[in-house]
Design an enzyme around this catalytic site. Structure first.
Site, PDB file in Angstrom:
ATOM      1  N   HIS A 157       0.843  -1.214  -0.023  1.00 19.36           N
ATOM      2  CA  HIS A 157       0.021   0.003   0.126  1.00 19.36           C
ATOM      3  C   HIS A 157       0.883   1.132   0.164  1.00 19.36           C
ATOM      4  CE1 HIS A 157      -3.325  -2.851   1.482  1.00 19.36           C
ATOM      5  NE2 HIS A 157      -2.641  -3.135   2.269  1.00 19.36           N
TER       6      HIS A 157
HETATM    7  C1  BDR Z   1      -3.144   1.047   5.164  1.00 20.28           C
HETATM    8  O1  BDR Z   1      -3.518   0.480   6.415  1.00 20.28           O
HETATM    9  C2  BDR Z   1      -2.256   0.420   7.174  1.00 20.28           C
HETATM   10  O2  BDR Z   1      -2.330  -0.812   8.075  1.00 20.28           O
HETATM   11  C3  BDR Z   1      -1.229   0.296   6.142  1.00 20.28           C
HETATM   12  O3  BDR Z   1      -0.039   0.737   6.863  1.00 20.28           O
HETATM   13  C4  BDR Z   1      -1.825   1.288   5.042  1.00 20.28           C
HETATM   14  O4  BDR Z   1      -1.234   2.303   5.304  1.00 20.28           O
HETATM   15  C5  BDR Z   1      -3.902  -0.062   4.367  1.00 20.28           C
HETATM   16  O5  BDR Z   1      -5.272   0.002   4.331  1.00 20.28           O
END
Ligand code: BDR
Ligand code: CA
Length: 305
Positions: A235
């Site tokens: 992500h």
């Molecule tokens: C996002 O949520 C967090 O757990 C991760 O770091 C990322 O930014 C993904 O949904």
């Protein structure tokens, strides 16, 4: 380009930091710390420790505000480990936090016309900076968060970062004029597996071992929560990669809103009846190109640290 990262330093935030440090196009002028995967204090400590590991203790880290009722969710601790880094222990950082995150962001947008801000956690700090009209007008923001065409990951409609503070992300969509949303629509197409992490482990360096251990924890957690994916979502580093090279994604320009009430609280949705800035929402990604850049850059950094 100058860059500020706004991190809730869990595992993929650590990858985002590494991607920025490994990018010759980027001058990282600071990191701001938010909450989400961990508390602000723990995220700032993780960031400082990672900056030392990667040989950049000169980069200042500024704590941001934390929601008063915040507690780390069970799912966050499961995915990122109780310490946010998959239980990988790093030496306590020698340097401490710098000043106010909100002041840094506002000042930096005034000072640096080529600045891009990449938030990879809840929008609380960025929303606070939007009280400054110049910031709202000129800040260029490439944020990881939301889900337009796919389900959420912490609620049927809500992505984790937006879910933590839906009102704040709604403010970002409503007030900031230059926003790109890198949501689950694209980040769940960019997956890392143990085949790649073995390359980092084989380097035999502290940087390579840290990245491999943290990534293997993250991949193991995804194997439990989302076995159909066959890897873990990249992500946060995808948002940094798009800040460096916007051609990695295809976007729709939409007036976006976040539902703040009812059972769809946290949903990010296009609303053509809404007046206000258009948000560039990424809906397509060049997966092979991004994964190639990701591995080349992080492996180079890990080989030398
Ligand atoms: C996002 O949520 C967090 O757990 C991760 O770091 C990322 O930014 C993904 O949904
Ligand atoms: Ca994050």
């Amino acid at each position: 380009m100058k860059l500020i990262l706004d991190l809730d330093t869990g595992i993929d935030d650590a990858f985002a930091l590494a991607y920025a440090l490994a990018s010759p196009e980027v001058e990282l002028i600071g990191v701001t710390g938010t909450y989400g995967n961990v508390t602000v204090a723990d995220g700032v400590r993780n960031t400082l420790a990672l900056l030392e590991l990667f040989g950049r203790p000169d980069v200042p880290v500024y704590p941001g505000p934390q929601r008063e009722d915040f507690e780390v969710a069970e799912i966050s601790a499961f995915i990122h480990g109780a310490n946010g880094l998959g239980e990988v222990e790093l030496p306590a950082p020698a340097t401490g936090p710098a000043g106010s995150a909100v002041e840094l962001l506002i000042d930096a947008v005034h000072t640096h016309p080529d600045l891009v801000i990449v938030p990879t956690g809840p929008s609380t700090t960025i929303a606070a900076a939007l009280d400054d009209d110049h910031f709202a007008e000129h800040a260029r923001i490439v944020m990881m968060g939301g889900a337009l065409t796919v389900p959420g990951n912490v609620r049927p409609w809500a992505e984790a970062n937006v879910w933590q503070d839906p009102e704040a992300t709604n403010e970002v969509f409503r007030r900031a004029r230059h926003v790109t949303m890198i949501g689950l629509d694209v980040t769940l197409k960019t997956l890392l597996t143990r085949t790649e992490t073995a390359q980092w482990r084989a380097l035999g360096t502290p940087g390579g071992t840290m990245l491999a251990d943290a990534a293997d924890h993250y991949i193991g957690a995804y194997a439990t929560t989302s076995p159909h994916l066959g890897g873990c979502g990249l992500h946060d580093p995808l948002a940094v990669a798009v800040a460096v090279d916007p051609s990695l994604v295809e976007c729709l320009a939409l007036p976006m809103q976040v539902d703040v009430a009812g059972e769809t609280r946290g949903r990010t949705i296009g609303d053509l009846s809404r007046q206000g800035p258009l948000v560039n929402v990424a809906v397509g990604v060049d997966v092979a190109k991004f994964l190639g850049e990701f591995m080349t850059r992080l492996t180079r950094l890990a080989a030398n640290t």
